[in-house]
Write an enzyme that holds these catalytic residues in place. Structure first.
Site, PDB file in Angstrom:
ATOM      1  N   HIS B  36       0.809  -1.226   0.000  1.00 45.32           N
ATOM      2  CA  HIS B  36       0.000   0.000   0.000  1.00 45.32           C
ATOM      3  C   HIS B  36       0.841   1.276   0.000  1.00 45.32           C
ATOM      4  O   HIS B  36       0.325   2.360  -0.231  1.00 45.32           O
ATOM      5  CB  HIS B  36      -0.886   0.035   1.248  1.00 45.32           C
ATOM      6  CG  HIS B  36      -2.080  -0.851   1.144  1.00 45.32           C
ATOM      7  ND1 HIS B  36      -2.599  -1.517   2.240  1.00 45.32           N
ATOM      8  CD2 HIS B  36      -2.850  -1.183   0.104  1.00 45.32           C
ATOM      9  CE1 HIS B  36      -3.652  -2.219   1.847  1.00 45.32           C
ATOM     10  NE2 HIS B  36      -3.824  -2.044   0.568  1.00 45.32           N
ATOM     11  N   HIS B  37       2.124   1.160   0.354  1.00 51.25           N
ATOM     12  CA  HIS B  37       3.010   2.320   0.473  1.00 51.25           C
ATOM     13  C   HIS B  37       2.413   3.383   1.387  1.00 51.25           C
ATOM     14  O   HIS B  37       2.522   4.593   1.114  1.00 51.25           O
ATOM     15  CB  HIS B  37       3.326   2.920  -0.904  1.00 51.25           C
ATOM     16  CG  HIS B  37       3.592   1.883  -1.953  1.00 51.25           C
ATOM     17  ND1 HIS B  37       4.668   1.022  -1.888  1.00 51.25           N
ATOM     18  CD2 HIS B  37       2.894   1.522  -3.057  1.00 51.25           C
ATOM     19  CE1 HIS B  37       4.628   0.205  -2.922  1.00 51.25           C
ATOM     20  NE2 HIS B  37       3.557   0.468  -3.642  1.00 51.25           N
ATOM     21  N   CYS B  38       1.734   2.949   2.423  1.00 52.42           N
ATOM     22  CA  CYS B  38       1.101   3.880   3.382  1.00 52.42           C
ATOM     23  C   CYS B  38       0.122   4.811   2.669  1.00 52.42           C
ATOM     24  O   CYS B  38      -0.024   5.971   3.071  1.00 52.42           O
ATOM     25  CB  CYS B  38       2.127   4.690   4.154  1.00 52.42           C
ATOM     26  SG  CYS B  38       3.306   3.666   5.032  1.00 52.42           S
ATOM     27  N   ALA B  39      -0.505   4.347   1.598  1.00 51.96           N
ATOM     28  CA  ALA B  39      -1.428   5.204   0.844  1.00 51.96           C
ATOM     29  C   ALA B  39      -2.711   4.437   0.524  1.00 51.96           C
ATOM     30  O   ALA B  39      -3.153   4.402  -0.626  1.00 51.96           O
ATOM     31  CB  ALA B  39      -0.755   5.705  -0.422  1.00 51.96           C
TER      32      ALA B  39
END
Lengths: 150, 80
Positions: B36-39
Site C-alpha cells: 500500500h506504500h502507506c497510501a
C-alpha cells in the site's frame, strides 16, 4: 538460492487462478474477515457450522497467489471435518510453512496442503499462507473483529 | 525538476498480485517495494489491491533498468 518453483508450485498457481469454494454462502452461520494491511490481502470467510461439523464453507476477496491458493485449499481441506480436526490441520499447516514440523510427525494428514512447504523458505510470505487459516479460526470462535496478520 | 522526471515508478501487472511480483524480483536480486506504500485511500481510489514500486536514483545504471525489465518478463513466465 531457494527455487521459485518450490514456492509457486503448479497446484498453487492453479488454485490462485481458479479458486474453489469461491462464493458467498447464504446458509453461513459464521463469518469472519481476514486482512493483511501491509500486502492488501483481504478475504471474507463464510462457514456453515452444524453441531461440531463444518458442513459447508466459502470465501471471497482478493490477495496474492499464495494467500488465495491457501484460502482455496483450506476450504477444501476442512469441509466436512469437525472443528477440532480443522484446528489440528491449522497447527500442522503452521508447522509446515514455518519449517517446524517434526520429521516423524504426521505430515501426511495435510495431504495436498504439503505443496505449501516451499513457503518456509520465504519468511515474509508465511503470513500470506496462514491468513485464511487465522480467519477460519476467528470464524469458528465467533470473533467479531476482523483478523489482521499485522 | 519537472514532475515528469521523477524516478519513482508504481506499477501493476494484469492478474498478478504485487506481492508475487516482489518475491520473484527479489529472487532475481532486484529490490522493489510492494503493498500500500502507506497510501490506502489512494489504492481504493484507483481500485487496486496494492502496487509494486521501483525507485531509481543517480547511482542506478542502465544495466539495472534492463535487469528490472528482464525480471518482469520472468514474473510473466511464472504466471503464464
Amino acid at each position: 538460492m531457494s527455487d521459485l518453483r518450490d514456492l509457486y508450485q503448479e497446484t498453487i498457481l492453479e488454485h490462485s487462478k481458479s479458486p474453489r469454494n469461491y462464493r458467498k454462502l447464504e446458509a453461513a452461520n459464521r463469518t469472519a474477515e481476514g486482512y493483511n494491511p501491509l500486502c492488501g490481502d483481504h478475504f471474507t470467510l463464510y462457514v456453515d457450522v452444524q453441531g461440531d461439523a463444518i458442513r459447508d464453507i466459502g470465501f471471497q476477496g482478493s490477495g496474492c497467489a499464495i494467500s488465495k491458493a491457501s484460502a482455496s485449499m483450506m476450504t477444501q481441506s476442512v469441509k466436512g471435518r469437525s472443528k477440532a480436526e480443522a484446528q489440528q490441520l491449522f497447527r500442522q499447516f503452521q508447522e509446515l510453512v514455518t519449517n517446524q514440523a517434526s520429521p516423524n510427525g504426521d505430515k501426511d494428514k495435510l495431504g495436498k496442503l504439503t505443496v505449501f512447504s516451499g513457503v518456509s523458505e520465504f519468511p515474509v510470505r508465511v503470513k500470506c499462507a496462514t491468513l485464511a487459516w487465522h480467519t477460519l479460526q476467528a470464524a469458528l470462535e465467533g470473533t467479531q473483529q476482523p483478523v489482521s496478520t499485522e | 525538476m519537472p514532475p515528469s522526471n521523477l524516478g519513482v515508478l508504481s506499477f501493476v501487472m494484469d492478474g498478478i498480485h504485487p506481492h508475487d511480483i516482489g518475491t520473484i524480483l527479489d529472487q532475481e536480486g532486484i529490490a522493489v517495494r510492494t503493498g500500500h506504500h502507506c497510501a490506502q485511500p489512494l489504492m481504493e481510489r484507483f481500485g487496486v489491491p496494492a502496487t509494486a514500486r521501483a525507485s531509481f536514483a543517480l547511482y542506478n545504471t542502465v544495466e539495472e533498468v534492463d535487469a528490472l525489465a528482464e525480471g518482469l518478463e520472468k514474473v510473466q513466465e511464472v504466471f503464464a
